[in-house]
Design an enzyme around this catalytic site. Sequence first.
Site, PDB file in Angstrom:
ATOM      1  N   HIS A  48       1.094  -1.289   0.052  1.00  0.00           N
ATOM      2  CA  HIS A  48      -0.095   0.078  -0.188  1.00  0.00           C
ATOM      3  C   HIS A  48       0.804   1.403  -0.025  1.00  0.00           C
ATOM      4  CE1 HIS A  48      -3.966  -1.825   0.153  1.00  0.00           C
ATOM      5  NE2 HIS A  48      -3.629  -2.480   1.201  1.00  0.00           N
ATOM      6  N   ARG A  73       6.747  -6.414   2.915  1.00  0.00           N
ATOM      7  CA  ARG A  73       5.529  -6.881   2.168  1.00  0.00           C
ATOM      8  C   ARG A  73       5.442  -6.537   0.968  1.00  0.00           C
ATOM      9  NH1 ARG A  73      -0.417  -5.439   4.496  1.00  0.00           N
ATOM     10  NH2 ARG A  73       0.160  -3.414   3.780  1.00  0.00           N
ATOM     11  N   GLU A 151      -6.690 -12.549   5.708  1.00  0.00           N
ATOM     12  CA  GLU A 151      -7.570 -11.182   5.265  1.00  0.00           C
ATOM     13  C   GLU A 151      -8.876 -11.385   4.691  1.00  0.00           C
ATOM     14  OE1 GLU A 151      -4.827  -7.884   4.815  1.00  0.00           O
ATOM     15  OE2 GLU A 151      -4.088  -9.149   3.220  1.00  0.00           O
ATOM     16  N   ASP A 177      -8.406  -5.390   6.227  1.00  0.00           N
ATOM     17  CA  ASP A 177      -9.147  -6.055   5.204  1.00  0.00           C
ATOM     18  C   ASP A 177      -9.944  -7.023   5.647  1.00  0.00           C
ATOM     19  OD1 ASP A 177      -8.063  -5.153   2.342  1.00  0.00           O
ATOM     20  OD2 ASP A 177      -6.094  -5.776   3.316  1.00  0.00           O
TER      21      ASP A 177
HETATM   22  O1  LIG Z   1      -5.460  -5.469   6.547  1.00  0.00           O
HETATM   23  C1  LIG Z   1      -4.689  -4.641   7.232  1.00  0.00           C
HETATM   24  O2  LIG Z   1      -5.086  -4.176   8.005  1.00  0.00           O
HETATM   25  C2  LIG Z   1      -3.406  -4.775   6.779  1.00  0.00           C
HETATM   26  O3  LIG Z   1      -3.010  -5.488   6.223  1.00  0.00           O
HETATM   27  C3  LIG Z   1      -2.485  -3.568   6.980  1.00  0.00           C
HETATM   28  C4  LIG Z   1      -2.831  -2.536   6.161  1.00  0.00           C
HETATM   29  O4  LIG Z   1      -2.719  -2.695   5.036  1.00  0.00           O
HETATM   30  C5  LIG Z   1      -1.682  -1.479   6.522  1.00  0.00           C
HETATM   31  O5  LIG Z   1      -1.452  -0.752   5.393  1.00  0.00           O
HETATM   32  C6  LIG Z   1      -2.079  -0.246   7.770  1.00  0.00           C
HETATM   33  O6  LIG Z   1      -3.229   0.407   6.921  1.00  0.00           O
END
Ligand SMILES: O=C(O)C(=O)C[C@H](O)[C@@H](O)CO
Length: 254
Positions: A48, A73, A151, A177
Amino acid sequence: MQERANPLKAAVTAGRPHIGVWCSLASALTTEIVAGSGAGWLLIDGEHSPNDLRSIMAQLQVAAAFPCEAVVRLPSDDPNLIKQAMDIGARSLMIPNVRTADQARAIVAAMTYAPGGFRGFSVGHRANAFGRIAGYHANARAQQLLAVQIEDETGVGNAADIAAVEGVDVLFVGPGDLSTNMNAMGNPNAAPVQEAIRSVRVAAAAAGKASGILAPAKADADRYLADGFTMVAVGSDLGLLARGSDALVASFKS
Ligand SMILES: O=C(O)C(=O)C[C@H](O)[C@@H](O)CO
């Protein structure tokens, strides 16, 4: 020359908590600040955050000066991304949205040289200090850590099978997620999501594996640690800067 031991892997495989910080700013400078904080690990986010291979490598380079394990990641389980990340020295990987044991097995294979897997062979790269680490190729798996993110409900349902895959070290819950995929967008504390999170931890423990989660609120992090999560991220560089700058400016108003 010998490869450095992986302190995160040592801690979580022994059941000891290890606290981490998420690095979302895609900056070697801020990652260097985090790496010197005393955190046991940090996460360089290629999912992200606006990172590419070179910015990830720059962050690995600055983190290497500290006893803080840098976890990378990746945006997906693409074996070519895994190969490139490992060759620049990412030995602790987090892979998002892992839903089945077959998927987890394929990720482990991508991280492993033949005959166990199909990681592409290169004689010298940053991972083996440009050929200076004797026996690197034969022993590369020893210091690798794989955290697979759970997730969605498919991943939760398959958590026991995923945890049983040899080479998977950590089931790492993605609370944002997971809650979103369970119709409770951004609210991991919703009761059904909490039950799913608990079941992932239990599945990991039953297979002798560690569990992890991102918990930027201290009360949540304390609770997860008390419950037995060991790879716990307790905040992010982005959150610290945004909330800290907000609070600083607000303290001079009215
Ligand atoms: O689903 C989540 O929570 C993560 O995997 C962490 C986020 O992706 C992280 O970027 C925090 O916003």
